[in-house]
Design a protein around this motif. Structure first.
Motif, PDB file in Angstrom:
ATOM      1  N   GLU A 228     -41.909  -6.592  11.021  1.00  0.00           N
ATOM      2  CA  GLU A 228     -42.950  -7.227  11.837  1.00  0.00           C
ATOM      3  C   GLU A 228     -44.256  -7.355  11.059  1.00  0.00           C
ATOM      4  N   GLY A 232     -45.760 -11.195  10.044  1.00  0.00           N
ATOM      5  CA  GLY A 232     -46.975 -11.605  10.740  1.00  0.00           C
ATOM      6  C   GLY A 232     -46.924 -11.335  12.239  1.00  0.00           C
ATOM      7  N   VAL A 233     -45.778 -10.887  12.753  1.00  0.00           N
ATOM      8  CA  VAL A 233     -45.693 -10.541  14.181  1.00  0.00           C
ATOM      9  C   VAL A 233     -46.705  -9.444  14.502  1.00  0.00           C
ATOM     10  N   PHE A 234     -46.840  -8.520  13.563  1.00  0.00           N
ATOM     11  CA  PHE A 234     -47.799  -7.425  13.747  1.00  0.00           C
ATOM     12  C   PHE A 234     -49.221  -7.988  13.881  1.00  0.00           C
ATOM     13  N   ASP A 235     -49.584  -8.922  12.991  1.00  0.00           N
ATOM     14  CA  ASP A 235     -50.920  -9.534  13.057  1.00  0.00           C
ATOM     15  C   ASP A 235     -51.135 -10.193  14.416  1.00  0.00           C
ATOM     16  N   ARG A 236     -50.089 -10.843  14.888  1.00  0.00           N
ATOM     17  CA  ARG A 236     -50.194 -11.547  16.173  1.00  0.00           C
ATOM     18  C   ARG A 236     -50.363 -10.556  17.317  1.00  0.00           C
ATOM     19  N   ILE A 237     -49.600  -9.467  17.252  1.00  0.00           N
ATOM     20  CA  ILE A 237     -49.686  -8.461  18.322  1.00  0.00           C
ATOM     21  C   ILE A 237     -51.082  -7.833  18.347  1.00  0.00           C
ATOM     22  N   LEU A 238     -51.671  -7.674  17.163  1.00  0.00           N
ATOM     23  CA  LEU A 238     -53.017  -7.093  17.104  1.00  0.00           C
ATOM     24  C   LEU A 238     -54.020  -7.907  17.911  1.00  0.00           C
ATOM     25  N   MET A 239     -53.792  -9.213  17.990  1.00  0.00           N
ATOM     26  CA  MET A 239     -54.748 -10.085  18.665  1.00  0.00           C
ATOM     27  C   MET A 239     -54.570 -10.066  20.180  1.00  0.00           C
ATOM     28  N   ALA A 396     -54.140  -1.914   9.803  1.00  0.00           N
ATOM     29  CA  ALA A 396     -54.752  -3.149  10.318  1.00  0.00           C
ATOM     30  C   ALA A 396     -56.233  -3.208  10.004  1.00  0.00           C
TER      31      ALA A 396
ATOM     32  N   ARG B  78     -60.677  -7.554  11.385  1.00  0.00           N
ATOM     33  CA  ARG B  78     -59.885  -6.587  10.632  1.00  0.00           C
ATOM     34  C   ARG B  78     -60.473  -6.305   9.260  1.00  0.00           C
ATOM     35  N   ARG B  99     -61.043 -10.379  20.119  1.00  0.00           N
ATOM     36  CA  ARG B  99     -59.694 -10.666  19.607  1.00  0.00           C
ATOM     37  C   ARG B  99     -58.856 -11.378  20.658  1.00  0.00           C
ATOM     38  N   ALA B 110     -44.242 -15.951  12.676  1.00  0.00           N
ATOM     39  CA  ALA B 110     -44.497 -14.618  13.222  1.00  0.00           C
ATOM     40  C   ALA B 110     -43.898 -14.490  14.613  1.00  0.00           C
TER      41      ALA B 110
END
Lengths: 399, 331
Positions: A228, A232-239, A396, B78, B99, B110
Motif C-alpha cells: 500500500e 500510493g494507497v497509503f498516501d491516499r488513505i492519509l488524506m 508519513a 507531510r 487534508r 493507488a
C-alpha cells in the motif's frame, strides 16, 4: 476500520494462492509437525545399531540376541576379521545411529569394559539411548547376567565366595528371570500426569505449532502495508478523515480475524485427526485464541510498518518469527533450553501463548488462571498497534 | 449528513458579511506564500508562492528534481515547513481538516487491485467518514460523473490503463474535495483514453474544483490547463494564467519547426543557434516574428547556409515553447 478490514478480506478471498497458503498449508504442516513432535507417527525412536561380537563367550551371543529382540532397536550384526572397523565406518557414514562392540563376556568381571559404545558426536543422544536400553535389558531380560556380573564385582571387593555361596549364586543366576518376575517391583516406575479429560499427547504441541503458524500468517497479512505504501494507497488513505488510525485499526482487526480463522482450522484438524478436544473447552480456547491472534498482529504490524520494501519486510519478519518461535518454545520445549534462554523466552508472546493453550486445553484450567497470559498477549497486541501507528506517522512525516 | 447535502464537489465556505460573492470571498483552495521546505537539513523549495483558484486547472511542470513531488508532499501536510505558509481553503495544510479537503490521485494506481471500481470507491467513502447510505450515494455520483459506472464491477487489475487512471481519479473525489491533486494522470494511457481524461478534468474544473495537475505531458496540460506554473530548482520560475504568460512571453512571435534531410553538421548547428533555432537531430525549433516577411527572411538565411528545409511548420507558441524558453534561459 471496517473499510480496510473489508478490503483486506476481499483481497485475500480473491487470491486463491494466498488463501491456500494461509488456511490449507498450515494445517498440513501442523499434521507433519504434530507427528514429529509427539511421535504420533507410530515408529518414532527406532534406533539403528551396528554391532560386532569380538568374543566367543556364550553370554555375548545371548546379550546380542536380547538386544536384537528389544523394541525400537534395529540391530545390524557385523561379522568378519575387521568387524570393529566396519562398525565404526557405519557410524561415521551415518548408516547406523550408534555402534556396539561386544569384546568380552558381559556377565563377568573383566579388566576392561566388555561393551564399547561407538558414538558419533553429532548424534550423542543415540549413544545415551543405547546405554539406557542396555541397562533396561540387564534388569528385565538378562537379570541373571547382571547378577553374575555384580557378584563378581562383590568378590573383587570382599574376597571369593565359599563353595556353598558360589553354588547358591549359580542357582540364583539360573532362576534370575523367575525371581525378577515374582520377586518384587523394579527400582523405577514411570507415572504420567494425566491431562484434563484424557486429552491426547499431541495437545501439548498443538499450541506450540499454532503459535508458529499464527505469526507467519500475521506477518504475511501485514506485508500488504508495504504494498500500500509502494502503490500510493497509503498516501491516499492519509488524506481521508480515517487516516492512519483507521488504517492500523482495520489491519489489526483483519489480522485478528484471520488469525482466529486459522486457529479454528488448525484446532479443528487437531480435533478430527488426533482427538484434541478444543470444542470441549470452547470458551477457554476462544479467549486464548483472540489474545494470541492479537499478539501476533501486534508483532506483525510494526515489522511491516518499519519496512520500506516487501523484501525488507519478508527478511525481517522471517527472522523475528523464527527467533520468537525458537526462543518461545514452538520448535523445542523450553524445559530443554538453558536457564537464561528460558528467561529470555518469557519475553516472547509465543511462550505465553503456548502456556495459555496448555492451561486451557491440557490442564483444563479455569479462566482466572489464564488471566496473566491473556494480559501479556493483549498487551503485546496493544503495544504493537501503537508502535505501528507511531511508525506510520513517522513514515508519513505527519506533524 | 442527509443525501440532499451531498455534492460531488464540496461547496465553498459561506460568504462573509459584505462580500460580493461566495467565490470571491472564500479563500482559494490552495494558497502558498513564501514557502521554504525540504528534507531534514536539505532545502528543496525556496520562497515559493502559488495560488490555485477554484474552477481552474493549474498545470505544474518542471524538470526532474525541480521539487514537484516535494511540493505535493508539502501541500498534503507531510513536510515540515521552514518558512512561509500553505493554506488549503484557508486552513493550515498540516491539519486533518485541510487534508480532508484534498483529493489525491497519485502517479501510481493507488487502489486495491483485487477489488472492483465500486468496491474501491466504497472503501474510500467509508474512510472519508460517510455513513453507509451516504457512501452508497456518493459512490453512485462519482461513478456517474467520472464515466466509470459501466465498468464499476470490474476488478482494477483487469482494467486497461485508461480505465485504471479514471478509477484512480474517481477515488480522489470520494471525500468531496475542493482541491484535486493529479500526479501524472496520463502515464501509460493511450490517445483515446487521454482525450477522455482531458474531458473529465475540464468537467471537474467546471464543477468548481481546483485542479493542480503535475505532469510532463505538455500536450495534455495545454489541453486542460487555464493556468501554468513552472518550477525550477525549487523556485517558482513562472506562474499565472496560461494565456497571459504566453501573451507576455511570445507577443508577436510564432513557433517554428524545421526538418532537414539529415542532421546539420556541428558548425551549421551553431549558425542555426545564432538564428535562435535549437537543433535536435534533423529538426530545429525556435521562435520567429509573426511579421509577414519573417518566414521568407528565414528561408533565405537557410538557403545561404546550404540547409534547405524539408518541412517548415508555424504555430502559435504554447506550453512546450514557454517551458523551453524558461528552462533554457535558466530563470
Amino acid at each position: 476500520m471496517g473499510a480496510i478490514m473489508g478490503a483486506m478480506a476481499l483481497t485475500l478471498l480473491r487470491d486463491r494462492g494466498a488463501l491456500a497458503m494461509t488456511f490449507v498449508l498450515p494445517p498440513l504442516l501442523f499434521l507433519l509437525f504434530a507427528a514429529i513432535f509427539s511421535g504420533a507417527g507410530g515408529d518414532a525412536g527406532a534406533l539403528k545399531v551396528a554391532a560386532a561380537r569380538l568374543t566367543p563367550a556364550p553370554a555375548a551371543e545371548a546379550f546380542l540376541d536380547a538386544l536384537a529382540a528389544a523394541p525400537d532397536t534395529t540391530l545390524r550384526l557385523v561379522t568378519g576379521a575387521d568387524a570393529a572397523a566396519r562398525v565404526e565406518a557405519q557410524v561415521r557414514d551415518g548408516r547406523a545411529d550408534v555402534g556396539l562392540l561386544v569384546r568380552d563376556d558381559p556377565g563377568i568381571v573383566t579388566p576392561a569394559s566388555p561393551l564399547v559404545i561407538v558414538a558419533d558426536p553429532g548424534r550423542a543422544v543415540a549413544a545415551a539411548l543405547l546405554m539406557a536400553r542396555i541397562q533396561t535389558l540387564f534388569t528385565t531380560v538378562l537379570p541373571g547376567m547382571a547378577l553374575s556380573r555384580v557378584a563378581g564385582q562383590v568378590q573383587v571387593l570382599v574376597g571369593p565366595f565359599s563353595p556353598e555361596q558360589a553354588r547358591r549364586l549359580k542357582e540364583a543366576v539360573a532362576r534370575a528371570p523367575e525371581l525378577v518376575a515374582g520377586g518384587g517391583a523394579e527400582l523405577m516406575a514411570r507415572q504420567s500426569v494425566e491431562p484434563a479429560q484424557g486429552q491426547p499427547a499431541v495437545t501439548y504441541y498443538a499450541g506450540a505449532i499454532a503459535l508458529l503458524f499464527l505469526l507467519f500468517s500475521a506477518v504475511q497479512g501485514a506485508a500488504s502495508l508495504v504494498e500500500e505504501r509502494r502503490s500510493g494507497v497509503f498516501d491516499r488513505i492519509l488524506m481521508t478523515r480515517g487516516g492512519i488510525g483507521a488504517l492500523v485499526a482495520g489491519k489489526f482487526a483483519f489480522l485478528l480475524l484471520q488469525g482466529l480463522a486459522l486457529l479454528a482450522v488448525l484446532f479443528a484438524v487437531a480435533q478430527l485427526v488426533y482427538g484434541v478436544d478444543a470444542a470441549g473447552h470452547l470458551w477457554s480456547w476462544l479467549v486464548v485464541s483472540v489474545a494470541a491472534a492479537a499478539a501476533a498482529a501486534g508483532v506483525a504490524l510494526p515489522l511491516a510498518a518499519a519496512s520500506r520494501t516487501r523484501q525488507q519486510a519478508q527478511t525481517l519478519s522471517t527472522f523475528v518469527v523464527l527467533l520468537l518461535s525458537a526462543v518461545g518454545g514452538s520448535m523445542a520445549p523450553r524445559f530443554l533450553m538453558p536457564e537464561w534462554l528460558q528467561r529470555l523466552g518469557d519475553l516472547t508472546p509465543t511462550a505465553w501463548g503456548i502456556e495459555a493453550y496448555q492451561d486451557a486445553l491440557w490442564r483444563g484450567a479455569p479462566l482466572d488462571t489464564l488471566l496473566p497470559a491473556l494480559a501479556v498477549l493483549l498487551a503485546y497486541g496493544a503495544a504493537g498497534a501503537l508502535l505501528s501507528f507511531w511508525l506510520l506517522r513517522r513514515a508519513a512525516r505527519l506533524g | 449528513m442527509s443525501p440532499s447535502h451531498l455534492h460531488l464537489v464540496a461547496a465553498p465556505a459561506p460568504p462573509q458579511a459584505g462580500a460580493p460573492t461566495a467565490i470571491a470571498s472564500a479563500p482559494p483552495p490552495l494558497a502558498i506564500e513564501g514557502l521554504d521546505a525540504g528534507y531534514g537539513r536539505t532545502p528543496v523549495l525556496h520562497a515559493l508562492s502559488l495560488t490555485v483558484p477554484a474552477g481552474c486547472v493549474t498545470a505544474l511542470v518542471g524538470p526532474n528534481g525541480a521539487g514537484k513531488s516535494t511540493l505535493i508532499r508539502a501541500i498534503c501536510g507531510r513536510l515540515a515547513v521552514k518558512a512561509g505558509a500553505i493554506a488549503i481553503c484557508g486552513l493550515p495544510a498540516d491539519t486533518a481538516e485541510a487534508r480532508g479537503k484534498i483529493g489525491l490521485a497519485p502517479q501510481d494506481i493507488a487502489l486495491y487491485r483485487a477489488l472492483t471500481i465500486a468496491e474501491n470507491l466504497a472503501v474510500f467513502a467509508e474512510l472519508s467518514g460517510l455513513s453507509p447510505s451516504d457512501g452508497r450515494l456518493r459512490v453512485a455520483q462519482v461513478l456517474e460523473r467520472t464515466g466509470t459506472a459501466a465498468r464499476q464491477d470490474e476488478r482494477i487489475d483487469r482494467l486497461s490503463g485508461g480505465w485504471q487512471r479514471r478509477a484512480n481519479l474517481a477515488a480522489a473525489l470520494m471525500g468531496a474535495p475542493r482541491l484535486l491533486l493529479l500526479d501524472e494522470p496520463t502515464a501509460g494511457v493511450d490517445a483515446s483514453a487521454r482525450e477522455a481524461l482531458a474531458v473529465l478534468v475540464r468537467a471537474l474544473a467546471h464543477d468548481g474544483l481546483a485542479v493542480l495537475l503535475v505532469t510532463h505531458d505538455f500536450e495534455f496540460a495545454e489541453q486542460v490547463a487555464d493556468r501554468a506554473a513552472i518550477l525550477m530548482g525549487g523556485h517558482m520560475a513562472l506562474e499565472g494564467p496560461l494565456a497571459d504568460l504566453l501573451g507576455q512571453r511570445f507577443a508577436h512571435r510564432r513557433a517554428v519547426e524545421i526538418t532537414f534531410a539529415a542532421p546539420p553538421p556541428a558548425l551549421r548547428a551553431e549558425l542555426l543557434a545564432s538564428l535562435g533555432l535549437a537543433t535536435e537531430g534533423a529538426t530545429a525549433r525556435g521562435l520567429i516574428s509573426d511579421s509577414p516577411r519573417a518566414v521568407s527572411t528565414l528561408l533565405a538565411r537557410l538557403d545561404t547556409l546550404g540547409l534547405p528545409p524539408r518541412t517548415l511548420t508555424l504555430k502559435t507558441p504554447g506550453l512546450p515553447a514557454l517551458y523551453d524558453a524558461v528552462t533554457s534561459a535558466g530563470v
